[in-house]
Enzyme design. Structure first.
Site, PDB file in Angstrom:
ATOM      1  N   SER A  92       1.537  -9.426  -1.112  1.00  0.00           N
ATOM      2  CA  SER A  92       1.113  -7.971  -1.032  1.00  0.00           C
ATOM      3  C   SER A  92       1.496  -7.533   0.455  1.00  0.00           C
ATOM      4  O   SER A  92       1.716  -6.272   0.797  1.00  0.00           O
ATOM      5  CB  SER A  92      -0.216  -7.926  -1.492  1.00  0.00           C
ATOM      6  OG  SER A  92      -0.996  -8.461  -0.846  1.00  0.00           O
ATOM      7  N   LYS A 143       0.926  -1.371   0.121  1.00  0.00           N
ATOM      8  CA  LYS A 143      -0.047   0.064  -0.107  1.00  0.00           C
ATOM      9  C   LYS A 143       0.826   1.185   0.026  1.00  0.00           C
ATOM     10  O   LYS A 143       0.385   2.253  -0.553  1.00  0.00           O
ATOM     11  CB  LYS A 143      -0.898   0.172   1.211  1.00  0.00           C
ATOM     12  CG  LYS A 143      -1.927  -1.162   1.053  1.00  0.00           C
ATOM     13  CD  LYS A 143      -3.079  -0.995   0.174  1.00  0.00           C
ATOM     14  CE  LYS A 143      -4.130  -1.888   0.070  1.00  0.00           C
ATOM     15  NZ  LYS A 143      -5.196  -1.881  -0.796  1.00  0.00           N
ATOM     16  N   GLU A 145     -10.080   5.899   2.984  1.00  0.00           N
ATOM     17  CA  GLU A 145     -11.061   4.607   3.093  1.00  0.00           C
ATOM     18  C   GLU A 145     -10.040   3.514   3.732  1.00  0.00           C
ATOM     19  O   GLU A 145      -9.032   3.347   3.148  1.00  0.00           O
ATOM     20  CB  GLU A 145     -11.933   4.187   2.039  1.00  0.00           C
ATOM     21  CG  GLU A 145     -11.204   3.364   0.950  1.00  0.00           C
ATOM     22  CD  GLU A 145     -10.135   3.973   0.249  1.00  0.00           C
ATOM     23  OE1 GLU A 145      -9.925   5.177   0.290  1.00  0.00           O
ATOM     24  OE2 GLU A 145      -9.452   3.338  -0.460  1.00  0.00           O
TER      25      GLU A 145
HETATM   26  C1  LIG Z   1      -2.008  -7.117   2.080  1.00  0.00           C
HETATM   27  C2  LIG Z   1      -2.990  -6.514   1.258  1.00  0.00           C
HETATM   28  N1  LIG Z   1      -3.017  -7.087   0.151  1.00  0.00           N
HETATM   29  C3  LIG Z   1      -4.034  -6.866  -0.771  1.00  0.00           C
HETATM   30  C4  LIG Z   1      -4.976  -6.174  -0.574  1.00  0.00           C
HETATM   31  C5  LIG Z   1      -6.056  -5.809  -1.199  1.00  0.00           C
HETATM   32  O1  LIG Z   1      -6.095  -4.510  -2.214  1.00  0.00           O
HETATM   33  P1  LIG Z   1      -5.823  -4.544  -3.606  1.00  0.00           P
HETATM   34  O2  LIG Z   1      -6.448  -5.514  -4.467  1.00  0.00           O
HETATM   35  O3  LIG Z   1      -5.908  -3.332  -3.985  1.00  0.00           O
HETATM   36  O4  LIG Z   1      -4.129  -4.811  -3.817  1.00  0.00           O
HETATM   37  C6  LIG Z   1      -4.988  -5.466   0.712  1.00  0.00           C
HETATM   38  C7  LIG Z   1      -5.663  -4.420   1.200  1.00  0.00           C
HETATM   39  O5  LIG Z   1      -6.150  -3.943   2.278  1.00  0.00           O
HETATM   40  C8  LIG Z   1      -3.821  -5.608   1.585  1.00  0.00           C
HETATM   41  O6  LIG Z   1      -3.881  -4.997   2.843  1.00  0.00           O
END
Ligand SMILES: Cc1ncc(COP(=O)(O)O)c(C=O)c1O
Lengths: 417, 278
Positions: A399, A110, A132
Site C-alpha cells: 500500500s 491514499k 485527519e
Molecule cells: C501505506 C499505508 N498503508 C495502509 C494504511 C492504512 O490505511 P487503510 O487501512 O485505510 O488502507 C496507511 C494509512 O496511513 C498507509 O499510509
C-alpha cells in the site's frame, strides 16, 4: 478498461448481480448492521448533501473521465503487478505477486481516494479542505492535491504521530498545508479524527472534510471504497494477463481498511478468492496493546458509523497501539465488519516485531522498502506462503513505500541516524 | 408529543404560567469526582436551576469544545460509568422529585450498556430525558422504542444548518423540548447574536409546539436573558465548567471554592433569566 472473466462475462464496471456482495450499502448507508450516519444534527444536512453530490458525480461520465485523466497522468496509474521472484523463492511455497501501490505519486494508495474526493469537493464548490492523518500519508496526499488545485488545506495529526512521522509533517508544510498537532487523548489518529470533525462542524459552509479511509458516516465508506477499487480492478486484469486466472489469496493490511477494501471489493463475488485482512496486533493480540479492532473489539458507534471498535465494558474507546502510525486506529471501516460477520473475508493479526521482520525481508529480497503498514500484510504472507503449493497465487497489496518509516525502523534496530 | 404527565412537560407548563423562561445548567458526571458532582447536582435547584443537564462522559466527545472535553476527561478519571451516572441521579431523586433531569452524551456508552436496559434503569433512577449528540433522527429508531416504553423524552437537536424541509423529520418523534444548537461549531466557542437568535426562532416555532431551549455559546447572564426572551430555556454548560475547572487544585481535585463559585455563577444566571421578561 474492459475485461472479461474466464467464463466470458464482463467484470469491472459491470452492474452488481442480484445477491451480489458488492451491492452495499443500503439506502441508510448500512452494510448489514454496520455503517450508518451517526453524526450531530449540524453535520447531518451536509452528510445528506454529500451523499447526493456523490451519487450525481458517480453517474456523470464527465466526472469519471476527469478522474481517469488525473489517475493516469498525475497519480501514475495503473500501478504494476509485480511477480516477487526472490521473495517467492525465499519463502518457498506459493507464488507471490505484489500490487505496487507504493509507486503512486506521494508513495501510497491514499492518492486514489484523495484524487476522487478533491474533484468532488470542487464540483460542490468547496474552497477549504480539512483532513485527519495518522502516518501522514493521507495528509501528504491531501496537501498535494490542494497544492495542485490551489485550495486551502488544514491537516489534523495527533501530536504523537507528528513526532514519529516528521518527514511527512515537513512534506505537508512544504506543500502549503497547515498541520495542526492534536494533543487530546493519546495524540494519534482517533484524536485527529475527532478534531477534524470539530473543524468541519465549525466551518460547514466552505469546508470539505476529506476522509482518508473507508470509515465515517455514509457515504464516506462507500465513496472511499469506490475510489480505491481501482486497485482491485487493475489487479484482476493484470493477474488475468499474467496467469490467465483469478488469484487464490489476496492479503492487505488494515488501518481503517481502505487499501484492503480497494483490492478486495472487485473480488467479493468470486468465492474462490480468499480475502485476508491483516490487523496490527501491536505487542501481541493478548497484550492489551493492539489496533486489532475485529480480533479484539466489539461492535459500537464512533466517528459516524457502527463498526467493530476497541472499547472497554462501559463503551469508552480504548487507545490503539501499533508501531505503524497508519494502523494505529481503534476502529475499522463498517464494510469490513460486515465481511467479517458473514465470513467472506478473514481477519488475522501481525505484531510490531513481525512487521519489522517483514519490512527487512522485503527490502532485502525485492529491493522494495515497504511502508510499515503493509509490512504487516507481508508478515502474514510470510507465515502462510511456505505452507502452500507453488500453484497458489497470492497477491500482496503493497500500500505504500517505507521511506517515511526509516527513522522508526532505525530506532527499533538500535541505529541512530 | 409532549407527554402531559412528564416532569419536563410539567416544569415548562408551570414556568409558562409564571411567564418566565427556564435556566438549564449542565454538569459533567463525576467531574472531578462522584461526591463533588453529586453535591453540586443537589445544590443546583436551590441556586436557580429549573431543569438540569448531566453530561455522561465519553472518551471521544467529537462535538464538544476544549472545556467540555476536559470535563469529560476529569469525569472519566473521577470514575464515571453509565451505571455511576444513573446511581447519581437516583441519589439526587431521594431529595428532589420535581426538577427534570436530562442526560446528554454520545451513543456508544449507551449502546454498550444496552439500549433497553439503559432506558429501564434510567427511568427507574429518575431520568426524564435524553440528548444523544450523535444520534440523528435517521438513526433514532434504535432508542425511540425503549425510551417511549419507559416514558423518557428524546430531546431533538436542531442546528442552523437544519433546513426547513428537514424540520419535520427532526421533530417527528421529538418530545420533552427541542434543543436549538445556536451556532455551527462545537460547545463553548462562539456565541450567537441576538439577531441570529431572533431570526432562527420563528422557523422553529412554526414547526413545533414543544418548548425550545437554546444552547451552545451562552456564557453570561445577559446572554442567558437574551436567550429566554426569544426561547423557552437557556442551557449554560462550558461557562460553568470553566469556573469549576478554575477552582481545582494542581492535582485536579475539588477545593472549598468549587461548589460556592459554581453555584454563585448559577445564581447570577438565574437572576438574569428570571428578570429577563420583567
Ligand atoms: C501505506 C499505508 N498503508 C495502509 C494504511 C492504512 O490505511 P487503510 O487501512 O485505510 O488502507 C496507511 C494509512 O496511513 C498507509 O499510509
Amino acid at each position: 478498461m474492459q475485461e472479461t472473466q474466464p467464463d466470458g462475462t464482463p467484470a469491472g464496471d459491470a452492474p452488481a448481480r442480484p445477491n451480489s456482495l458488492r451491492s452495499g450499502p443500503d439506502a441508510r448507508g448500512r452494510f448489514g448492521i454496520f455503517g450508518g450516519r451517526f453524526v450531530a444534527e449540524t453535520l447531518m444536512p451536509l452528510v445528506l448533501e454529500l451523499d447526493q453530490a456523490y451519487a450525481e458525480a458517480k453517474a456523470d461520465p464527465a466526472f469519471r473521465r476527469e478522474l481517469d485523466y488525473y489517475l493516469k497522468d498525475y497519480v501514475g496509474r495503473p500501478s504494476p503487478l509485480w511477480f516477487a521472484h526472490r521473495l517467492t523463492q525465499e519463502l518457498g511455497g506459493a507464488k507471490i505477486y505484489m500490487k505496487r501501490e507504493e509507486l503512486n505519486h506521494t508513495g501510497s494508495h491514499k492518492l486514489n481516494n484523495v484524487m476522487g474526493q478533491i474533484l468532488l469537493a470542487r464540483r460542490m464548490g468547496r474552497t477549504r479542505i480539512v483532513a485527519e492523518t495518522g502516518a501522514g500519508q493521507h495528509g501528504v496526499a491531501t496537501a498535494t492535491v490542494c497544492a495542485l488545485f490551489g485550495m486551502k488545506c488544514v491537516i489534523y495529526m495527533g501530536a504523537t504521530d507528528v513526532e514519529r512521522q516528521k518527514p511527512n509533517v515537513f512534506r505537508m508544510r512544504l506543500l502549503g498545508a497547515e498541520v495542526v498537532p492534536v494533543t487530546s487523548g493519546a495524540g494519534t489518529l482517533k484524536d485527529a479524527m475527532n478534531e477534524a470533525m470539530r473543524d468541519w462542524v465549525t466551518n460547514v459552509r466552505d469546508t470539505y472534510f476529506l476522509v482518508g479511509t473507508v470509515a465515517g458516516p455514509h457515504p464516506y465508506p462507500e465513496m472511499v471504497r469506490d475510489f480505491q477499487s481501482v486497485i482491485g480492478e487493475e489487479t484482476r486484469q493484470q493477474m488475468h494477463a499474467a496467469e490467465g486466472r483469478l488469484p487464490d489469496i489476496i492479503v492487505a493490511a488494515i488501518g481503517g481498511g481502505s487499501n484492503a477494501m480497494g483490492i478486495f471489493h472487485p473480488f467479493l463475488d468470486d468465492a474462490s478468492v480468499r480475502l485476508i485482512g491483516v490487523e496490527a496486533a501491536g505487542r501481541g493480540l493478548d497484550s492489551g496493546e493492539t489496533a486489532a479492532s475485529i480480533l479484539r473489539g466489539r461492535p459500537g458507534v464512533l466517528h459516524g458509523n457502527r463498526t467493530y471498535l476497541l472499547q472497554d465494558a462501559d463503551g469508552q474507546i480504548d487507545e490503539a497501539h501499533s508501531i505503524s502510525a497508519g494502523l494505529d486506529y481503534p476502529g475499522i471501516g463498517p464494510e469490513h465488519s460486515w465481511l467479517h460477520e458473514i465470513g467472506r473475508a478473514e481477519y488475522v493479526g501481525a505484531t510490531d516485531d513481525e512487521a519489522l521482520a517483514a519490512f527487512q525481508l522485503c527490502t532485502r529480497t525485492e529491493g522494495i522498502i515497504p511502508a510499515l503498514e503493509c509490512s504487516h500484510a507481508l508478515a502474514h504472507v510470510a507465515r502462510i506462503a511456505p505452507t502452500l503449493d507453488p500453484e497458489t497465487l497470492i497477491v500482496l497489496n503493497v500500500s505504500g513505500r517505507g521511506d517515511k518509516d526509516i527513522f522508526t525502523v532505525a530506532a527499533h534496530l538500535g541505529v541512530t541516524l | 408529543m409532549s407527554r402531559p404527565s412528564s416532569r419536563i412537560a410539567r416544569r415548562f407548563a408551570a414556568l409558562k404560567e409564571q411567564g418566565r423562561g427556564a435556566l438549564i445548567p449542565y454538569l459533567q458526571a463525576c467531574d472531578p469526582d462522584y461526591d463533588t458532582s453529586l453535591a453540586l447536582l443537589r445544590a443546583m435547584p436551590g441556586a436557580g436551576a429549573d431543569l438540569i443537564e448531566i453530561g455522561v462522559p465519553f472518551s471521544d466527545p467529537s462535538a464538544d469544545g476544549p472545556i467540555i472535553q476536559a470535563a469529560a476527561r476529569r469525569g472519566l478519571k473521577g470514575g464515571s460509568t453509565v451505571a455511576k451516572v444513573l446511581e447519581m441521579v437516583g441519589r439526587f431523586r431521594e431529595g428532589d422529585s420535581d426538577t427534570p433531569i436530562v442526560l446528554m452524551g454520545y451513543l456508544n456508552p449507551i449502546g454498550a450498556y444496552g439500549p433497553e436496559r439503559f432506558c429501564a434503569d434510567a427511568a427507574r433512577a429518575g431520568v426524564d430525558g435524553l440528548i444523544i449528540v450523535d444520534l440523528p433522527p435517521e438513526e433514532a429508531d434504535l432508542l425511540e422504542g425503549p425510551a417511549a416504553a419507559k416514558g423518557l423524552d428524546i430531546v431533538r437537536l436542531v442546528a442552523p444548518t437544519t433546513t426547513d424541509a428537514r424540520l419535520p423529520v427532526v421533530f417527528d418523534h421529538a418530545s420533552g423540548f427541542v434543543y436549538y444548537v445556536s451556532i455551527t461549531g462545537v460547545t463553548g466557542t462562539r456565541t450567537a447574536s441576538s439577531d441570529e437568535l431572533a431570526a432562527a426562532l420563528p422557523r422553529l416555532r412554526a414547526a413545533t409546539d414543544l418548548p425550545v431551549a437554546i444552547g451552545f455559546g451562552i456564557r453570561t447572564p445577559d446572554q442567558a436573558a437574551a436567550a429566554v426572551r426569544v426561547a423557552d430555556a437557556a442551557v449554560v454548560a462550558s461557562a460553568l465548567l470553566a469556573t469549576l475547572e478554575d477552582t481545582l487544585d494542581e492535582d485536579g481535585r475539588a477545593t472549598a471554592d468549587t461548589l460556592p463559585r459554581v453555584l454563585a455563577q448559577l445564581g447570577d444566571l438565574s437572576h438574569a433569566v428570571r428578570a429577563a421578561r420583567g
